[in-house]
Scaffold this motif. Structure first.
Motif, PDB file in Angstrom:
ATOM      1  N   UNK A  39       4.695  18.991 -17.496  1.00 54.10           N
ATOM      2  CA  UNK A  39       4.718  17.913 -16.537  1.00 54.10           C
ATOM      3  C   UNK A  39       3.923  16.745 -17.129  1.00 54.10           C
ATOM      4  N   UNK A  40       4.539  15.583 -17.138  1.00 57.48           N
ATOM      5  CA  UNK A  40       3.917  14.425 -17.760  1.00 57.48           C
ATOM      6  C   UNK A  40       3.130  13.597 -16.741  1.00 57.48           C
ATOM      7  N   UNK A  41       2.442  12.617 -17.257  1.00 58.48           N
ATOM      8  CA  UNK A  41       1.660  11.717 -16.404  1.00 58.48           C
ATOM      9  C   UNK A  41       2.593  10.934 -15.478  1.00 58.48           C
ATOM     10  N   UNK A  42       3.761  10.555 -15.984  1.00 56.88           N
ATOM     11  CA  UNK A  42       4.732   9.832 -15.162  1.00 56.88           C
ATOM     12  C   UNK A  42       5.206  10.658 -13.979  1.00 56.88           C
ATOM     13  N   UNK A  43       5.394  11.958 -14.186  1.00 56.17           N
ATOM     14  CA  UNK A  43       5.801  12.841 -13.088  1.00 56.17           C
ATOM     15  C   UNK A  43       4.705  12.950 -12.034  1.00 56.17           C
ATOM     16  N   UNK A  44       3.468  13.030 -12.487  1.00 57.11           N
ATOM     17  CA  UNK A  44       2.346  13.119 -11.556  1.00 57.11           C
ATOM     18  C   UNK A  44       2.212  11.830 -10.751  1.00 57.11           C
ATOM     19  N   UNK A  45       2.383  10.687 -11.421  1.00 56.24           N
ATOM     20  CA  UNK A  45       2.317   9.401 -10.725  1.00 56.24           C
ATOM     21  C   UNK A  45       3.441   9.293  -9.701  1.00 56.24           C
ATOM     22  N   UNK A  46       4.636   9.735 -10.065  1.00 57.87           N
ATOM     23  CA  UNK A  46       5.767   9.718  -9.134  1.00 57.87           C
ATOM     24  C   UNK A  46       5.513  10.627  -7.945  1.00 57.87           C
ATOM     25  N   UNK A  47       4.932  11.778  -8.198  1.00 57.26           N
ATOM     26  CA  UNK A  47       4.600  12.714  -7.125  1.00 57.26           C
ATOM     27  C   UNK A  47       3.555  12.121  -6.182  1.00 57.26           C
ATOM     28  N   UNK A  48       2.528  11.503  -6.734  1.00 55.81           N
ATOM     29  CA  UNK A  48       1.495  10.876  -5.906  1.00 55.81           C
ATOM     30  C   UNK A  48       2.054   9.688  -5.127  1.00 55.81           C
ATOM     31  N   UNK A  49       2.918   8.898  -5.753  1.00 57.69           N
ATOM     32  CA  UNK A  49       3.521   7.752  -5.082  1.00 57.69           C
ATOM     33  C   UNK A  49       4.380   8.221  -3.911  1.00 57.69           C
ATOM     34  N   UNK A  50       5.122   9.298  -4.100  1.00 51.07           N
ATOM     35  CA  UNK A  50       5.931   9.850  -3.017  1.00 51.07           C
ATOM     36  C   UNK A  50       5.076  10.348  -1.859  1.00 51.07           C
ATOM     37  N   UNK A  51       3.939  10.969  -2.182  1.00 54.94           N
ATOM     38  CA  UNK A  51       3.034  11.444  -1.131  1.00 54.94           C
ATOM     39  C   UNK A  51       2.419  10.305  -0.343  1.00 54.94           C
ATOM     40  N   UNK A  52       2.003   9.263  -1.049  1.00 49.78           N
ATOM     41  CA  UNK A  52       1.416   8.108  -0.362  1.00 49.78           C
ATOM     42  C   UNK A  52       2.464   7.409   0.485  1.00 49.78           C
ATOM     43  N   UNK A  53       3.694   7.319  -0.021  1.00 52.16           N
ATOM     44  CA  UNK A  53       4.769   6.698   0.758  1.00 52.16           C
ATOM     45  C   UNK A  53       5.050   7.494   2.029  1.00 52.16           C
ATOM     46  N   UNK A  54       5.029   8.822   1.934  1.00 50.87           N
ATOM     47  CA  UNK A  54       5.241   9.654   3.126  1.00 50.87           C
ATOM     48  C   UNK A  54       4.130   9.454   4.146  1.00 50.87           C
ATOM     49  N   UNK A  55       2.900   9.365   3.682  1.00 53.56           N
ATOM     50  CA  UNK A  55       1.773   9.126   4.584  1.00 53.56           C
ATOM     51  C   UNK A  55       1.948   7.798   5.309  1.00 53.56           C
ATOM     52  N   UNK A  56       2.294   6.759   4.565  1.00 57.93           N
ATOM     53  CA  UNK A  56       2.493   5.446   5.179  1.00 57.93           C
ATOM     54  C   UNK A  56       3.680   5.442   6.138  1.00 57.93           C
ATOM     55  N   UNK A  57       4.754   6.107   5.751  1.00 57.83           N
ATOM     56  CA  UNK A  57       5.953   6.149   6.585  1.00 57.83           C
ATOM     57  C   UNK A  57       5.698   6.876   7.901  1.00 57.83           C
ATOM     58  N   UNK A  58       4.916   7.934   7.856  1.00 50.36           N
ATOM     59  CA  UNK A  58       4.673   8.718   9.065  1.00 50.36           C
ATOM     60  C   UNK A  58       3.568   8.132   9.940  1.00 50.36           C
ATOM     61  N   UNK A  59       2.608   7.443   9.350  1.00 47.48           N
ATOM     62  CA  UNK A  59       1.502   6.930  10.158  1.00 47.48           C
ATOM     63  C   UNK A  59       1.705   5.500  10.633  1.00 47.48           C
ATOM     64  N   UNK A  60       2.557   4.734   9.977  1.00 49.93           N
ATOM     65  CA  UNK A  60       2.726   3.321  10.320  1.00 49.93           C
ATOM     66  C   UNK A  60       3.186   3.085  11.757  1.00 49.93           C
ATOM     67  N   UNK A  61       4.191   3.797  12.276  1.00 51.43           N
ATOM     68  CA  UNK A  61       4.595   3.515  13.661  1.00 51.43           C
ATOM     69  C   UNK A  61       3.483   3.774  14.673  1.00 51.43           C
ATOM     70  N   UNK A  62       2.715   4.818  14.465  1.00 58.34           N
ATOM     71  CA  UNK A  62       1.631   5.147  15.398  1.00 58.34           C
ATOM     72  C   UNK A  62       0.518   4.106  15.304  1.00 58.34           C
ATOM     73  N   UNK A  63       0.159   3.742  14.083  1.00 58.91           N
ATOM     74  CA  UNK A  63      -0.925   2.770  13.910  1.00 58.91           C
ATOM     75  C   UNK A  63      -0.546   1.389  14.428  1.00 58.91           C
ATOM     76  N   UNK A  64       0.692   0.953  14.169  1.00 62.21           N
ATOM     77  CA  UNK A  64       1.126  -0.352  14.654  1.00 62.21           C
ATOM     78  C   UNK A  64       1.241  -0.378  16.171  1.00 62.21           C
ATOM     79  N   UNK A  65       1.653   0.730  16.762  1.00 59.42           N
ATOM     80  CA  UNK A  65       1.710   0.800  18.216  1.00 59.42           C
ATOM     81  C   UNK A  65       0.318   0.698  18.818  1.00 59.42           C
ATOM     82  N   UNK A  66      -0.625   1.438  18.272  1.00 62.35           N
ATOM     83  CA  UNK A  66      -2.005   1.377  18.769  1.00 62.35           C
ATOM     84  C   UNK A  66      -2.584  -0.017  18.576  1.00 62.35           C
ATOM     85  N   UNK A  67      -2.278  -0.654  17.452  1.00 63.17           N
ATOM     86  CA  UNK A  67      -2.760  -2.000  17.195  1.00 63.17           C
ATOM     87  C   UNK A  67      -2.178  -3.001  18.193  1.00 63.17           C
TER      88      UNK A  67
END
Length: 89
Positions: free
Chosen positions: A1-29
Motif C-alpha cells: 500500500x502506497x502513500x497515495x493509497x493512504x492519502x486517498x483513504x484518509x480523504x475518503x474518511x474525512x469526506x464521509x465525516x463532513x457529508x454526514x455531519x454537515x446537515x446536522x451542524x448547519x441545521x443547529x447553526x
C-alpha cells in the motif's frame, strides 16, 4: 500500500465525516441563529430557550436524512472491507 493509497483513504474518511455531519451542524447553526435573533429583538435572555428548538430541529433532520446517512456509512464501510485484501499485499 502506497502513500497515495493512504492519502486517498484518509480523504475518503474525512469526506464521509463532513457529508454526514454537515446537515446536522448547519441545521443547529441556522436554528440557533434564528432563535438568537428572536431573543435579541424581544429582549428575552433565557439561556435554555435555544436548546429545545435545536434539539427538535436536529431530531427532524436525523429522521429525514437518517436513511441516507446510514446507507452512505454502510457503503463506505463495505468499500473499506473490500480494500482489506489489497492492504495485505
Amino acid at each position: 500500500m502506497s502513500i497515495g493509497d493512504i492519502v486517498t483513504l484518509m480523504r475518503g474518511g474525512i469526506f464521509q465525516i463532513l457529508l454526514l455531519s454537515a446537515p446536522i451542524l448547519f441545521t443547529a447553526l441556522l436554528v440557533g441563529l434564528i432563535v438568537s435573533i428572536l431573543q435579541a429583538t424581544t429582549s428575552i435572555q433565557e439561556q435554555t430557550l435555544t436548546f429545545v428548538p435545536k434539539i427538535l430541529a436536529i431530531l427532524f433532520v436525523l429522521a429525514f436524512l437518517g436513511g441516507f446517512m446510514f446507507s452512505s456509512l454502510g457503503d463506505y464501510t463495505v468499500q473499506l472491507f473490500k480494500m482489506i485484501p489489497l492492504m495485505v499485499k
